[in-house]
Write a protein that holds these residues in place. Structure first.
Motif, short mmCIF file in Angstrom:
data_model
loop_
_atom_site.label_atom_id
_atom_site.label_comp_id
_atom_site.label_asym_id
_atom_site.label_seq_id
_atom_site.Cartn_x
_atom_site.Cartn_y
_atom_site.Cartn_z
N ASP A 35 -41.76 37.73 -2.80
CA ASP A 35 -40.78 38.82 -2.97
C ASP A 35 -39.68 39.17 -3.91
OD1 ASP A 35 -43.53 39.75 -2.77
OD2 ASP A 35 -42.95 40.21 -0.90
N GLY A 36 -38.89 38.00 -4.07
CA GLY A 36 -37.57 38.17 -4.12
C GLY A 36 -35.73 38.16 -3.14
N VAL A 37 -34.92 38.55 -3.43
CA VAL A 37 -34.24 37.89 -2.07
C VAL A 37 -34.23 39.27 -1.33
CG1 VAL A 37 -31.37 37.16 -2.07
CG2 VAL A 37 -33.07 36.55 -4.05
N VAL A 38 -34.47 38.74 -0.35
CA VAL A 38 -33.54 40.13 1.05
C VAL A 38 -32.38 39.51 1.23
CG1 VAL A 38 -34.29 40.57 3.31
CG2 VAL A 38 -35.64 40.08 1.25
N SER A 39 -31.84 40.27 2.36
CA SER A 39 -30.17 40.20 3.04
C SER A 39 -29.93 40.92 3.72
CB SER A 39 -28.89 40.59 2.09
OG SER A 39 -28.53 40.48 0.54
N ALA A 40 -28.80 40.98 5.07
CA ALA A 40 -28.79 40.85 6.70
C ALA A 40 -27.53 40.68 6.46
CB ALA A 40 -29.91 40.36 7.09
N PHE A 41 -28.01 41.56 7.92
CA PHE A 41 -25.99 41.23 8.52
C PHE A 41 -27.16 41.82 10.68
CE2 PHE A 41 -25.95 46.07 7.78
CZ PHE A 41 -25.39 46.50 8.64
N LYS A 42 -26.45 41.62 11.26
CA LYS A 42 -26.40 41.94 12.47
C LYS A 42 -25.88 43.08 13.23
CE LYS A 42 -26.60 40.23 17.32
NZ LYS A 42 -26.74 39.89 18.28
N VAL A 43 -25.99 43.73 13.42
CA VAL A 43 -24.73 45.36 13.16
C VAL A 43 -24.20 44.57 14.44
CG1 VAL A 43 -24.54 47.83 13.80
CG2 VAL A 43 -26.34 47.22 12.68
N LEU A 67 -25.87 43.49 -4.29
CA LEU A 67 -26.41 43.56 -5.53
C LEU A 67 -26.46 42.06 -6.09
CD1 LEU A 67 -23.72 46.20 -6.95
CD2 LEU A 67 -25.86 46.57 -7.15
N PHE A 68 -25.89 41.15 -5.98
CA PHE A 68 -25.25 40.21 -6.15
C PHE A 68 -26.76 39.26 -5.49
CE2 PHE A 68 -21.50 41.83 -7.18
CZ PHE A 68 -20.88 41.22 -7.78
N THR A 69 -27.06 39.86 -4.92
CA THR A 69 -28.30 38.57 -3.80
C THR A 69 -29.37 38.84 -4.84
OG1 THR A 69 -28.84 39.76 -1.71
CG2 THR A 69 -27.21 38.67 -1.79
N ILE A 70 -29.71 40.10 -5.26
CA ILE A 70 -31.02 40.71 -6.20
C ILE A 70 -31.07 40.01 -7.35
CG2 ILE A 70 -31.67 42.46 -6.70
CD1 ILE A 70 -31.17 44.53 -4.49
N ALA A 71 -29.41 39.95 -7.59
CA ALA A 71 -29.29 39.61 -9.01
C ALA A 71 -28.95 38.16 -9.09
CB ALA A 71 -28.19 40.21 -9.71
N LEU A 72 -29.09 37.11 -8.59
CA LEU A 72 -28.74 36.17 -8.27
C LEU A 72 -29.95 34.79 -8.95
CD1 LEU A 72 -27.45 33.77 -6.17
CD2 LEU A 72 -29.01 33.99 -5.06
N ASN A 73 -30.88 35.16 -9.77
CA ASN A 73 -31.81 34.34 -10.79
C ASN A 73 -31.40 34.78 -11.92
OD1 ASN A 73 -33.61 33.24 -8.47
ND2 ASN A 73 -35.03 34.86 -8.64
N GLU A 74 -30.59 35.85 -11.91
CA GLU A 74 -30.08 36.98 -13.19
C GLU A 74 -28.51 36.23 -13.70
OE1 GLU A 74 -32.27 37.76 -15.79
OE2 GLU A 74 -33.75 38.61 -13.75
N SER A 102 -33.13 45.03 0.04
CA SER A 102 -33.76 43.97 -0.81
C SER A 102 -34.26 44.71 -2.08
CB SER A 102 -35.09 43.83 -0.28
OG SER A 102 -35.45 45.26 -0.04
N GLY A 103 -34.63 44.78 -2.95
CA GLY A 103 -34.62 45.58 -4.21
C GLY A 103 -34.80 44.85 -5.31
#
Length: 140
Positions: A35-43, A67-74, A102-103
């Motif tokens: 579905d795209g790129v998902v980013s994450a961090f551990k609190v 922003l950059f991970t969602i736009a990675l393919n672009e 995600s976005g």
């Protein structure tokens, strides 16, 4: 600098290259999905404000990364820079656990990528965001 993800994010990637501020603030990780790129961090405690919730500045910093991970393919190998980032805080972030972003790419032109996304903890939306990434031109 190779930064390993926490066990909960085993198999996720760290952004290539050295990003000193993001490494200090996060660190953040991403994973490509169908579905795209998902980013994450551990609190961690360093991410919290005086009210024991995730600091709003931390959520915006993470949204900027996303922003950059969602736009990675672009984006090509030349990369880009944030020229606009807007966020609406929806709920307080928990003092522990994982936070995801995600976005979608709304539009991509020759020089800009328009992105929108959500930052969530479990099923709770913490932040809605949108932004624009200015693409760098490839150098010969």
């Amino acid at each position: 600098m190779a930064i390993k993800p926490p066990p909960e994010l085993a198999g996720w990637e760290h952004w290539p290259g050295d990003e000193p501020f993001e490494n200090m603030a996060g660190p953040f990780f991403y994973k490509r999905t169908a579905d795209g790129v998902v980013s994450a961090f551990k609190v961690e405690p360093k991410h919290l404000n005086g009210g024991n919730a995730i600091h709003g500045g931390m959520l915006m910093t993470f949204a900027d990364y996303a922003l950059f991970t969602i736009a990675l393919n672009e984006l090509d190998e030349a990369g880009g820079v944030t020229i606009s980032l807007n966020g609406e805080f929806v709920a307080a972030g928990p003092p522990s656990g994982l936070v995801y972003a995600s976005g979608d790419v709304v539009r991509s032109t020759g020089s800009m990528v328009f992105v929108r996304g959500l930052v969530k903890a479990d099923d709770t939306t913490l932040l809605s965001f949108s932004g624009i990434v200015k693409k760098f031109k490839k150098r010969a």
